[in-house]
Structures are given as structure tokens and as C-alpha cells.
Design an enzyme around this catalytic site. Structure first.
Site, PDB file in Angstrom:
ATOM      1  N   GLY A  72      47.115  55.044  45.349  1.00 27.95           N
ATOM      2  CA  GLY A  72      46.521  55.598  46.554  1.00 27.95           C
ATOM      3  C   GLY A  72      47.557  56.206  47.479  1.00 27.95           C
ATOM      4  N   THR A  73      48.725  55.585  47.554  1.00 22.70           N
ATOM      5  CA  THR A  73      49.763  56.077  48.463  1.00 22.70           C
ATOM      6  C   THR A  73      50.177  57.492  48.079  1.00 22.70           C
ATOM      7  OG1 THR A  73      50.540  53.845  48.896  1.00 22.70           O
ATOM      8  CG2 THR A  73      52.112  55.633  49.302  1.00 22.70           C
ATOM      9  N   ASN A 149      40.345  49.155  55.284  1.00 26.96           N
ATOM     10  CA  ASN A 149      40.901  48.072  54.463  1.00 26.96           C
ATOM     11  C   ASN A 149      40.869  46.711  55.148  1.00 26.96           C
ATOM     12  OD1 ASN A 149      42.719  49.995  55.773  1.00 26.96           O
ATOM     13  ND2 ASN A 149      44.348  48.533  55.355  1.00 26.96           N
ATOM     14  N   GLN A 177      39.260  51.850  49.595  1.00 26.03           N
ATOM     15  CA  GLN A 177      38.579  50.571  49.843  1.00 26.03           C
ATOM     16  C   GLN A 177      37.061  50.688  49.756  1.00 26.03           C
ATOM     17  OE1 GLN A 177      39.922  47.701  49.923  1.00 26.03           O
ATOM     18  NE2 GLN A 177      42.085  48.072  50.369  1.00 26.03           N
ATOM     19  N   SER A 197      42.125  54.393  44.066  1.00 26.57           N
ATOM     20  CA  SER A 197      43.245  53.630  43.490  1.00 26.57           C
ATOM     21  C   SER A 197      42.691  52.573  42.540  1.00 26.57           C
ATOM     22  CB  SER A 197      44.021  52.962  44.631  1.00 26.57           C
ATOM     23  OG  SER A 197      45.003  52.102  44.109  1.00 26.57           O
ATOM     24  N   ALA A 198      43.395  52.365  41.401  1.00 32.87           N
ATOM     25  CA  ALA A 198      42.849  51.495  40.349  1.00 32.87           C
ATOM     26  C   ALA A 198      42.907  50.007  40.678  1.00 32.87           C
ATOM     27  CB  ALA A 198      43.597  51.752  39.037  1.00 32.87           C
ATOM     28  N   HIS A 199      43.980  49.567  41.352  1.00 37.83           N
ATOM     29  CA  HIS A 199      44.142  48.107  41.456  1.00 37.83           C
ATOM     30  C   HIS A 199      43.190  47.462  42.457  1.00 37.83           C
ATOM     31  CE1 HIS A 199      47.014  47.627  45.055  1.00 37.83           C
ATOM     32  NE2 HIS A 199      46.910  48.924  44.933  1.00 37.83           N
ATOM     33  N   THR A 235      55.628  62.645  32.904  1.00 39.24           N
ATOM     34  CA  THR A 235      54.814  62.143  31.792  1.00 39.24           C
ATOM     35  C   THR A 235      53.748  61.197  32.335  1.00 39.24           C
ATOM     36  OG1 THR A 235      56.708  62.341  30.337  1.00 39.24           O
ATOM     37  CG2 THR A 235      54.913  60.932  29.575  1.00 39.24           C
ATOM     38  N   CYS A 318      48.946  45.144  52.697  1.00 45.70           N
ATOM     39  CA  CYS A 318      49.459  46.083  51.691  1.00 45.70           C
ATOM     40  C   CYS A 318      50.932  46.367  51.872  1.00 45.70           C
ATOM     41  CB  CYS A 318      48.785  47.439  51.839  1.00 45.70           C
ATOM     42  SG  CYS A 318      47.127  47.464  51.303  1.00 45.70           S
TER      43      CYS A 318
HETATM   44  N1  PLP Z   1      44.525  53.412  51.274  1.00 41.81           N
HETATM   45  C1  PLP Z   1      43.964  52.256  51.603  1.00 41.81           C
HETATM   46  C2  PLP Z   1      42.778  52.244  52.517  1.00 41.81           C
HETATM   47  C3  PLP Z   1      44.478  51.048  51.105  1.00 41.81           C
HETATM   48  O1  PLP Z   1      43.914  49.889  51.451  1.00 41.81           O
HETATM   49  C4  PLP Z   1      45.605  51.091  50.248  1.00 41.81           C
HETATM   50  C5  PLP Z   1      46.218  49.856  49.751  1.00 41.81           C
HETATM   51  O2  PLP Z   1      45.970  48.797  50.218  1.00 41.81           O
HETATM   52  C6  PLP Z   1      46.148  52.337  49.928  1.00 41.81           C
HETATM   53  C7  PLP Z   1      45.586  53.481  50.460  1.00 41.81           C
HETATM   54  C8  PLP Z   1      47.343  52.467  49.036  1.00 41.81           C
HETATM   55  O3  PLP Z   1      46.981  52.395  47.682  1.00 41.81           O
HETATM   56  P1  PLP Z   1      48.067  51.984  46.582  1.00 41.81           P
HETATM   57  O4  PLP Z   1      48.343  50.531  46.781  1.00 41.81           O
HETATM   58  O5  PLP Z   1      47.395  52.295  45.281  1.00 41.81           O
HETATM   59  O6  PLP Z   1      49.258  52.836  46.816  1.00 41.81           O
END
Ligand code: PLP
Length: 385
Positions: A72-73, A149, A177, A197-199, A235, A318
Site C-alpha cells: 500500500g505504501t 485504519n 482498510q 494491499s495484500a497483508h 522483476t 503500522c
Molecule cells: N494505507 C492504509 C490505510 C494502511 O492502513 C496501511 C497500512 O497499515 C497502508 C496504507 C500501507 O500499506 P502497506 O503496509 O502494504 O505498505
């Protein structure tokens, strides 16, 4: 982790689903580079394109609109910085409750940044957005998250998009989220870009996607090869991408955890004096409870619950394990002391009623002790005074 403790921190990271573990192992066994033209490469390429179809279908987009990223970042950074560096946006308008990866990317983009305030329930102020769009100069990119989040509060993103379009602005939404917790539909939201984001859905960490309308030509963040149709060099993370798709496929079969979360909140409010639920007056995703306990620091609560075998989040977990007053709660008008006293309980695909029971037992016991200790201090102070 779920078999050794009661895990209630899904918004930080959901435990990997068994189907995800299988898919990751199977993808690692393919072993080829998706850019190779021989059969191993072709197998790897097929696996990535299948995964792209699955993720696209899950979020109501076309496969060609999905760019896989390292999470996500990176997707948030690509949306903002890629647009500014390509000259598509001369200013950024982001909500006051965005994740650090939006806030920091906006601040580092080298163009003016305006923050859209939120109300006391943490819902973005649409009139303020309209004014900010009308007041500034040059093409704007607006970024407003779909679900927060920390509080789980759902933002009126389709309305945001409508207002932004009226001013000729581009729109991005961070749906990290929201995915798996209700409808996330790229085309229905009518945004230009969206992050997932996958996790957070039981896939592997380190993989995500930016969903982007075909007409938007972003400048890639790194320089290198022509992977992902020239949109993201490097890659591809085949195992991660396959795991992401496996998690996405599971979403439709997940049980709704809203009733569990609601019972947890009801019991907390009924049994522990001085507790509050932040964002409760707004529409929220069904898995998140942001609970304040007056005068007890979040990290103290998290550590006490951890000792009792219950894992929850504090502040913006996070980041880096650091606990700071929640900027989301301060943006909602709460004092710094209140913003330091909130924990986040978040449920997910493996959560069961027993998890809520164990949380409640641990929380009520701890809060009782904390309140007694505080009453004793107050009594002692008044005896001396
Ligand atoms: N955006 C939101 C709202 C999140 O809660 C998070 C992670 O907690 C992210 C972005 C970042 O995602 P990632 O951990 O996959 O970089």
C-alpha cells in the site's frame, strides 16, 4: 500467531490464510522470471496475469488497470508522486486522517498541500473540500481514504469524486482498510486511482496494487526495465502476487464479524466506566473498534493485554512500534491526552466469538485494576491536599 494468542490486530496485518500459504509455495516452485521467453518464464507470466485478473475482478476494475507494487505504501506514493512528477497535478488535497504513506508522500511531492478537515466522527468535510478545490490554482489531485485504519470510519469517496470532478481534479482513494470489509468497487466509486494491499486481507506483506484508469499516465517511481507494461520496473514478486490473488479469492467466503465487534463494544461500554468508542456516530467497517479508556496510556493497555494473551493495536501501529498520540483522533478534535489513550481492536477472517470473550475478560480485569489504582492516587492526593 493465532494459535498462541488471541489475535485482534487485523488492521495492522491479518494472519496468512492457508490457501495463501499454498499459493505462495506453488508460485515459488514455478521459479522462472516472468520476462523470460522460455516455458518457465511463460508459466510465471501466466500466473501473474491470472492473479491480475483475480485482483481486478475483486475490486471492480479491468485487469489492465492493476499495477502490482510492493504494498500500500508504494501504491500511495506512486499515485501522488507519479501524478505530480508527470505534471498531472500542481497541488495536492488530502484528508487530515490519511495514512502516513499519503501524508508523507504529499509533503515530499514539492507542490502545495492542503488538508481537508474531518468532523468529530472522523468523516471528511465535503464543503471544506469544495472550498479548497475552488480556492487553489492549477490542476489538483485529491486523495481521500475509503476506510480509516484506526477508527474504521467509511469516507464518502463517491461524493468526493463527484465534487473533485466538478473542479476538473483527479481523485485517488486509499482502500487498503476497506478491502474485504464491504464493497470496494473501483468503477462505482468513479475514482481515477485506488490503492489496495495484500497483508490486510490475509495475503503476504510486501505486495499490493495501484488500480489506475487507463488514461492516467504516471511517471514510474524507479527507473529500470519495462515490467508491468512499463509502469513499474523490477522483476515481479511472483510469490507475493500469487498469494495476494489467493487471499482475494477467499474474501467472498468470509463470515461477517460486525456482530462480534458490536458485542465487544457494547460490553466494554456497559462494564468499564470512562470508555468511549471513537467514530461510533458514523458509518464504519464492521471489524474495527477504536476504544478510549480515560487516563490510561495506549501502550500500557496494549502491554497488559499482551501479557494476558490478547493482541491489539495502539495508535498508528503500522509505523515502527512507536506509540504517539493518534493524529486521526486529534484531527477529530480530541485532546492529546485522549488521543494517547485509544487502542484499536480489529477482527478478521479467523475471528470467532471466543476471541471476543477472551478480549473482554482481559480488558475488563485490566481496566478494573487501572481504575482502582487511579482512584487510590486521587485519594492520596486529596488526603495530602
Ligand atoms: N494505507 C492504509 C490505510 C494502511 O492502513 C496501511 C497500512 O497499515 C497502508 C496504507 C500501507 O500499506 P502497506 O503496509 O502494504 O505498505
Amino acid at each position: 500467531m493465532t494459535n498462541v494468542a488471541t489475535y485482534l490486530d487485523y488492521n495492522a496485518g491479518a494472519p496468512a490464510r492457508p490457501a495463501v500459504v499454498d499459493a505462495v509455495v506453488a508460485a515459488l516452485a514455478i521459479g522462472g522470471n516472468p520476462s523470460s521467453v522460455h516455458r518457465a518464464g511463460r508459466l510465471a507470466r501466466r500466473a501473474i496475469e491470472d492473479a491480475r485478473e483475480t485482483v481486478a475482478e475483486t475490486v471492480g476494475a479491468e485487469a489492465s488497470e492493476v499495477i502490482f507494487t510492493s504494498g500500500g505504501t508504494e501504491a500511495n506514493n506512486l499515485a501522488l508522486l507519479g501524478a505530480v512528477r508527470r505534471g498531472l497535478a500542481a497541488r495536492l488535497i488530502v484528508s487530515a486522517i490519511e495514512h502516513d504513506s499519503i501524508r508523507a508522500a504529499a509533503e515530499g511531492a514539492g507542490v502545495p498541500v492542503a488538508l481537508v478537515p474531518v468532523d468529530r466522527d472522523g468523516v471528511v468535510d465535503l464543503d471544506a473540500l469544495d472550498r479548497l478545490l475552488a480556492d487553489g490554482q492549477g490542476p489538483a489531485l485529491v486523495s481521500v481514504m475509503l476506510a480509516n485504519n484506526e477508527t474504521g470510519v467509511i469516507q464518502p469517496v463517491a461524493e468526493v469524486a463527484r465534487i473533485a470532478r466538478g473542479h476538473g481534479a483527479l481523485v485517488h482513494s486509499d482502500a487498503v482498510q476497506a478491502l474485504g470489509k464491504g464493497a470496494v468497487d473501483f468503477s462505482a466509486l468513479d475514482v481515477d486511482m485506488m490503492t489496495v494491499s495484500a497483508h490486510k486481507i490475509g495475503g503476504p506483506a510486501g505486495v499490493g496494487a495501484l488500480v489506475k484508469r487507463a488514461g492516467i499516465d504516471l511517471l514510474p517511481l524507479s527507473l529500470g526495465g519495462g515490467q508491468d507494461y512499463g509502469r513499474r520496473p523490477g522483476t515481479e514478486n511472483l510469490a507475493g502476487i500469487a498469494g495476494f490473488a489467493a487471499a482475494a479469492k477467499c474474501l467472498g467466503g468470509d463470515a461477517d464479524v460486525t456482530a462480534l465487534r458490536d458485542r465487544l463494544e457494547r460490553e466494554v461500554l456497559a462494564q468499564v466506566p470512562g470508555t468511549r468508542i471513537f467514530g461510533a456516530g458514523a458509518a464504519r467497517v464492521g471489524n474495527t473498534a477504536c476504544i478510549g479508556l480515560s487516563n490510561v496510556k495506549a501502550e500500557t493497555q496494549v502491554m497488559a493485554l499482551d501479557l494476558a494473551g490478547v493482541l491489539v493495536g495502539a495508535g498508528s501501529a503500522c509505523s515502527s512500534g512507536k506509540v504517539r498520540p493518534s493524529p486521526v483522533l486529534t484531527a477529530m478534535g480530541e485532546s492529546e491526552a485522549v488521543a494517547r489513550s485509544a487502542i484499536r481492536v480489529s477482527l478478521g477472517w479467523a475471528s470467532v466469538a471466543g476471541d471476543v470473550d477472551r478480549f473482554l475478560a482481559a480488558y475488563i480485569e485490566f481496566a478494573g485494576r487501572a481504575l482502582q489504582a487511579r482512584a487510590a492516587v486521587v485519594q492520596k492526593e486529596s488526603n495530602h491536599g
